[in-house]
Motif scaffolding. Structure first.
Motif, PDB file in Angstrom:
ATOM      1  N   GLU A  26       1.584  -1.273   0.148  1.00 23.36           N
ATOM      2  CA  GLU A  26      -0.414  -0.360   0.407  1.00 23.36           C
ATOM      3  C   GLU A  26       0.963   1.110  -0.066  1.00 23.36           C
ATOM      4  O   GLU A  26       2.102   1.430   0.845  1.00 23.36           O
ATOM      5  N   VAL A  27       0.732   2.104  -0.589  1.00 23.52           N
ATOM      6  CA  VAL A  27       2.016   3.364  -0.858  1.00 23.52           C
ATOM      7  C   VAL A  27       1.105   4.917  -0.281  1.00 23.52           C
ATOM      8  O   VAL A  27      -0.122   4.929  -0.012  1.00 23.52           O
ATOM      9  N   GLY A  28       2.007   5.044   0.284  1.00 26.56           N
ATOM     10  CA  GLY A  28       2.268   5.768   1.010  1.00 26.56           C
ATOM     11  C   GLY A  28       2.329   7.503   0.864  1.00 26.56           C
ATOM     12  O   GLY A  28       2.587   7.980  -0.324  1.00 26.56           O
ATOM     13  N   ALA A  29       3.311   8.159   1.530  1.00 28.25           N
ATOM     14  CA  ALA A  29       2.354  10.099   0.804  1.00 28.25           C
ATOM     15  C   ALA A  29       3.916   9.946   0.082  1.00 28.25           C
ATOM     16  O   ALA A  29       5.107   9.482  -0.086  1.00 28.25           O
ATOM     17  N   VAL A  30       3.742  11.026  -0.570  1.00 25.94           N
ATOM     18  CA  VAL A  30       4.799  11.297  -2.052  1.00 25.94           C
ATOM     19  C   VAL A  30       6.208  12.158  -1.248  1.00 25.94           C
ATOM     20  O   VAL A  30       6.098  12.009   0.518  1.00 25.94           O
ATOM     21  N   ALA A  31       7.403  11.270  -1.279  1.00 25.09           N
ATOM     22  CA  ALA A  31       9.198  11.564  -1.423  1.00 25.09           C
ATOM     23  C   ALA A  31       9.582  12.909  -1.783  1.00 25.09           C
ATOM     24  O   ALA A  31       9.351  12.446  -3.526  1.00 25.09           O
ATOM     25  N   HIS A  32      10.481  13.407  -2.133  1.00 24.55           N
ATOM     26  CA  HIS A  32      11.081  14.137  -2.929  1.00 24.55           C
ATOM     27  C   HIS A  32      12.039  12.564  -4.033  1.00 24.55           C
ATOM     28  O   HIS A  32      12.869  11.922  -2.957  1.00 24.55           O
ATOM     29  N   GLY A  33      12.089  13.156  -4.975  1.00 24.20           N
ATOM     30  CA  GLY A  33      12.866  12.094  -5.881  1.00 24.20           C
ATOM     31  C   GLY A  33      11.684  11.562  -6.713  1.00 24.20           C
ATOM     32  O   GLY A  33      12.094  10.740  -7.891  1.00 24.20           O
ATOM     33  N   GLY A  34      11.370  12.093  -6.965  1.00 21.35           N
ATOM     34  CA  GLY A  34       9.841  10.979  -7.472  1.00 21.35           C
ATOM     35  C   GLY A  34       9.316   9.889  -7.762  1.00 21.35           C
ATOM     36  O   GLY A  34       9.064   9.482  -8.273  1.00 21.35           O
ATOM     37  N   HIS A  35       9.114   9.695  -6.100  1.00 21.70           N
ATOM     38  CA  HIS A  35       8.501   8.463  -6.019  1.00 21.70           C
ATOM     39  C   HIS A  35       7.623   8.023  -4.907  1.00 21.70           C
ATOM     40  O   HIS A  35       7.884   9.559  -3.937  1.00 21.70           O
ATOM     41  N   CYS A  36       7.138   7.485  -3.904  1.00 20.00           N
ATOM     42  CA  CYS A  36       6.106   7.469  -3.061  1.00 20.00           C
ATOM     43  C   CYS A  36       6.893   6.776  -1.970  1.00 20.00           C
ATOM     44  O   CYS A  36       7.982   5.464  -2.939  1.00 20.00           O
ATOM     45  N   VAL A  37       6.543   6.585  -0.503  1.00 13.49           N
ATOM     46  CA  VAL A  37       6.446   6.012   0.143  1.00 13.49           C
ATOM     47  C   VAL A  37       5.546   4.078   0.994  1.00 13.49           C
ATOM     48  O   VAL A  37       4.297   4.571   0.372  1.00 13.49           O
ATOM     49  N   ALA A  38       6.327   3.116   0.503  1.00 11.88           N
ATOM     50  CA  ALA A  38       5.543   2.023   0.926  1.00 11.88           C
ATOM     51  C   ALA A  38       6.183   1.622   2.050  1.00 11.88           C
ATOM     52  O   ALA A  38       7.624   1.262   2.690  1.00 11.88           O
ATOM     53  N   ARG A  39       6.212   0.274   3.212  1.00 12.02           N
ATOM     54  CA  ARG A  39       6.529  -0.292   4.419  1.00 12.02           C
ATOM     55  C   ARG A  39       6.186  -2.092   3.720  1.00 12.02           C
ATOM     56  O   ARG A  39       4.957  -1.989   3.334  1.00 12.02           O
ATOM     57  N   TYR A  40       6.885  -3.257   4.021  1.00 17.31           N
ATOM     58  CA  TYR A  40       6.730  -3.816   3.492  1.00 17.31           C
ATOM     59  C   TYR A  40       7.823  -4.688   4.502  1.00 17.31           C
ATOM     60  O   TYR A  40       9.294  -4.908   4.096  1.00 17.31           O
ATOM     61  N   GLU A  41       7.352  -5.441   5.407  1.00 18.21           N
ATOM     62  CA  GLU A  41       8.012  -6.330   6.076  1.00 18.21           C
ATOM     63  C   GLU A  41       8.933  -5.707   6.905  1.00 18.21           C
ATOM     64  O   GLU A  41       9.820  -6.306   7.458  1.00 18.21           O
ATOM     65  N   GLY A  42       8.484  -4.574   7.657  1.00 18.88           N
ATOM     66  CA  GLY A  42       9.213  -3.664   8.576  1.00 18.88           C
ATOM     67  C   GLY A  42      10.460  -2.555   7.382  1.00 18.88           C
ATOM     68  O   GLY A  42      11.003  -1.745   8.671  1.00 18.88           O
ATOM     69  N   ARG A  43      10.748  -3.037   6.639  1.00 27.31           N
ATOM     70  CA  ARG A  43      11.533  -2.014   5.597  1.00 27.31           C
ATOM     71  C   ARG A  43      10.398  -1.298   4.554  1.00 27.31           C
ATOM     72  O   ARG A  43       9.434  -1.017   4.745  1.00 27.31           O
ATOM     73  N   VAL A  44      11.133   0.469   4.785  1.00 26.71           N
ATOM     74  CA  VAL A  44      10.866   1.050   3.405  1.00 26.71           C
ATOM     75  C   VAL A  44      11.487   0.945   2.363  1.00 26.71           C
ATOM     76  O   VAL A  44      12.108   0.573   1.760  1.00 26.71           O
ATOM     77  N   VAL A  45      10.435   0.893   1.185  1.00 30.68           N
ATOM     78  CA  VAL A  45      10.418   1.050  -0.087  1.00 30.68           C
ATOM     79  C   VAL A  45      10.302   1.877  -1.149  1.00 30.68           C
ATOM     80  O   VAL A  45       8.846   2.927  -0.782  1.00 30.68           O
ATOM     81  N   PHE A  46      11.276   2.609  -1.602  1.00 29.90           N
ATOM     82  CA  PHE A  46      10.772   3.690  -2.162  1.00 29.90           C
ATOM     83  C   PHE A  46      10.563   3.186  -3.754  1.00 29.90           C
ATOM     84  O   PHE A  46      10.552   2.375  -4.274  1.00 29.90           O
ATOM     85  N   VAL A  47       8.527   3.849  -4.312  1.00 32.23           N
ATOM     86  CA  VAL A  47       8.196   3.273  -5.090  1.00 32.23           C
ATOM     87  C   VAL A  47       8.375   3.745  -6.336  1.00 32.23           C
ATOM     88  O   VAL A  47       7.397   5.501  -5.867  1.00 32.23           O
ATOM     89  N   ARG A  48       8.755   3.691  -7.734  1.00 32.17           N
ATOM     90  CA  ARG A  48       8.262   4.662  -8.567  1.00 32.17           C
ATOM     91  C   ARG A  48       6.860   4.439  -8.670  1.00 32.17           C
ATOM     92  O   ARG A  48       6.838   2.712  -9.203  1.00 32.17           O
ATOM     93  N   HIS A  49       5.976   5.307 -10.214  1.00 34.53           N
ATOM     94  CA  HIS A  49       5.420   5.115 -11.143  1.00 34.53           C
ATOM     95  C   HIS A  49       3.898   4.514 -10.254  1.00 34.53           C
ATOM     96  O   HIS A  49       2.994   4.000 -10.587  1.00 34.53           O
ATOM     97  N   ALA A  50       3.955   5.240  -9.087  1.00 32.22           N
ATOM     98  CA  ALA A  50       2.744   4.567  -8.176  1.00 32.22           C
ATOM     99  C   ALA A  50       2.219   6.042  -7.536  1.00 32.22           C
ATOM    100  O   ALA A  50       3.214   7.572  -7.499  1.00 32.22           O
ATOM    101  N   LEU A  51       1.202   6.156  -6.662  1.00 31.00           N
ATOM    102  CA  LEU A  51       0.491   7.256  -6.227  1.00 31.00           C
ATOM    103  C   LEU A  51      -0.019   7.087  -4.365  1.00 31.00           C
ATOM    104  O   LEU A  51      -0.605   6.235  -4.475  1.00 31.00           O
TER     105      LEU A  51
END
Length: 412
Positions: A15-40
């Motif tokens: 599940e995609v969270g807030a936008v972050a600087h650099g053209g990606h959004c922030v998600a989390r999976y198993e306790g880790r941060v996942v910087f996701v491009r091409h999502a909203l």
């Protein structure tokens, strides 16, 4: 978790969270941060991990949208298609978002950087420039792959993605580079100037003569682009700096004039002044009895500025780095300072030097929200507060944004 994880190539549902600087959004999976491009923000997507060095985060591209956000649209460029995966062009970040959504995302990034770095809660609204989301880019840099095809690099990669066209770039400029083969490894610059003339230069990184330095050679047009802005004409080296958005030079010069408000007979500094765009409007405000000092590190740009502003004798020119020139104690004391530093920002040495002259107004232009926030924080140490901020979507479809800030003394 033991050892360093490596999820590269793994597919995750997030599940995609807030936008972050650099053209990606922030998600989390198993306790880790996942910087996701091409999502909203708010979407549920399947991502493929593209980079993982272990530690607390990894990078990923969305490859399937399970729950789309209201602002999602179909990308206008085929090379932004999600089905391409890692073969997508790395030039754009937000082709899957509507224009309104893009501006909302960029506003959120600027506000977050100002709050986190400078401690400011500042409401940000990003303004749209005339011309829409496509065909706004008048200057493009391309690479050439091993087969001689021109293209753009994939995201965070040296790999070249060949292109037939680029919908955000002026059609004339693209047609002149994509309809022929080039020397593999070359880098190309394509410019369409205000007259509609196209200029193409190529730099071959494998010169024919051993130990020879790569030299830019003109392939089409000339070495000088002819631009118009602020009611004036400017000659600019094709390899030099000029705003890439067609509407940006006029909008930015008008905004700088509004915020600078140089008094008649006053003194203004134009730091990182380029070929003289902002110096021209400052000189008009200062009038024939005023003074404008343009400082620029590029000798070629200074030469162009001298020629462009030859009818404005109140403008003086200094070629050299801003850091070095500002150590000269004999510079005229400014009423207003305008500065347009590179993406990394002005930094402490420049901010200290500017603030030490106690100008009544500082107009600071920034193309990176984090750098802007860092510099605003440095100004605050000298008693300058942010009193106005204009943010512009000068780079639609990308994560980049231009901000023009006004800083004034707290006790002013």
């Amino acid at each position: 978790m033991t050892g360093k994880p490596d999820w590269t190539g793994r597919r995750l549902e997030v599940e995609v969270g807030a936008v972050a600087h650099g053209g990606h959004c922030v998600a989390r999976y198993e306790g880790r941060v996942v910087f996701v491009r091409h999502a909203l923000p708010g979407e549920v997507v399947v991502v493929e991990v593209t980079e993982d060095a272990g530690g607390g985060f990894c990078r990923a591209d969305a490859v399937e949208v399970l729950t789309p956000a209201a602002g999602r649209v179909s990308p206008p460029c085929a090379l932004a298609d999600m089905a391409l995966g890692r073969n997508r062009c790395g030039g754009c970040d937000w082709q899957h978002a509507s224009g309104e959504t893009q501006r909302e995302l960029k506003a959120a990034v600027v506000a977050e950087q100002l709050q986190r770095i400078a401690g400011l809660d500042w409401p940000v609204q990003v303004r749209e420039l005339p011309g829409g989301l496509l065909r706004w880019r008048t200057r493009a840099r391309l690479a050439v792959d091993r087969s001689g095809n021109a293209g753009f690099r994939a995201h965070r990669s040296h790999r070249v993605v060949p292109v037939e066209d680029c919908p955000i770039t002026a059609e004339g400029a693209m047609a002149e580079v994509t309809d022929r083969r080039w020397r593999p490894g070359a880098e190309l610059t394509a410019v369409e100037d205000s007259r509609g003339e196209v200029h193409v230069t190529a730099v071959d990184h494998k010169p024919k003569r051993r130990h020879a330095r790569p030299v830019a050679r003109s392939v089409r047009g000339g070495e000088v682009a002819h631009e118009s802005a602020a009611g004036r004409s400017f000659d600019v080296s094709v390899q030099g700096f000029w705003q890439v958005h067609k509407a940006a030079p006029d909008v930015f010069s008008e905004t700088v004039a509004q915020l600078a408000a140089v008094p008649s007979g006053g003194v203004a500094w134009d730091l990182y002044g380029g070929v003289g765009l902002f110096a021209a409007v400052l000189a008009e405000q200062a009038g024939p009895t005023g003074e404008v000092l343009l400082v620029e590190s590029s000798k070629r740009a200074v030469e162009d500025a001298v020629a462009n502003l030859r009818d404005l004798p109140q403008v003086a020119f200094r070629a050299g780095t801003v850091e070095r020139v500002l150590t000269d104690e004999d510079l005229p004391t400014p009423d207003v300072v305008v500065l347009d530093p590179p993406r990394k920002g002005a930094g402490r040495a420049v901010v200290d030097a500017v603030a030490s002259r106690e100008p009544s107004r500082i107009v600071h232009i920034a193309c990176d929200p984090a750098a802007l926030a860092r510099d605003v924080s440095l100004y605050a140490e000298h008693g300058y507060r942010l009193s106005d901020l204009r943010a512009f979507d000068a780079f639609p479809m990308t994560h980049h944004i231009e901000c023009i800030a006004l800083l004034e003394p707290v006790d002013g």
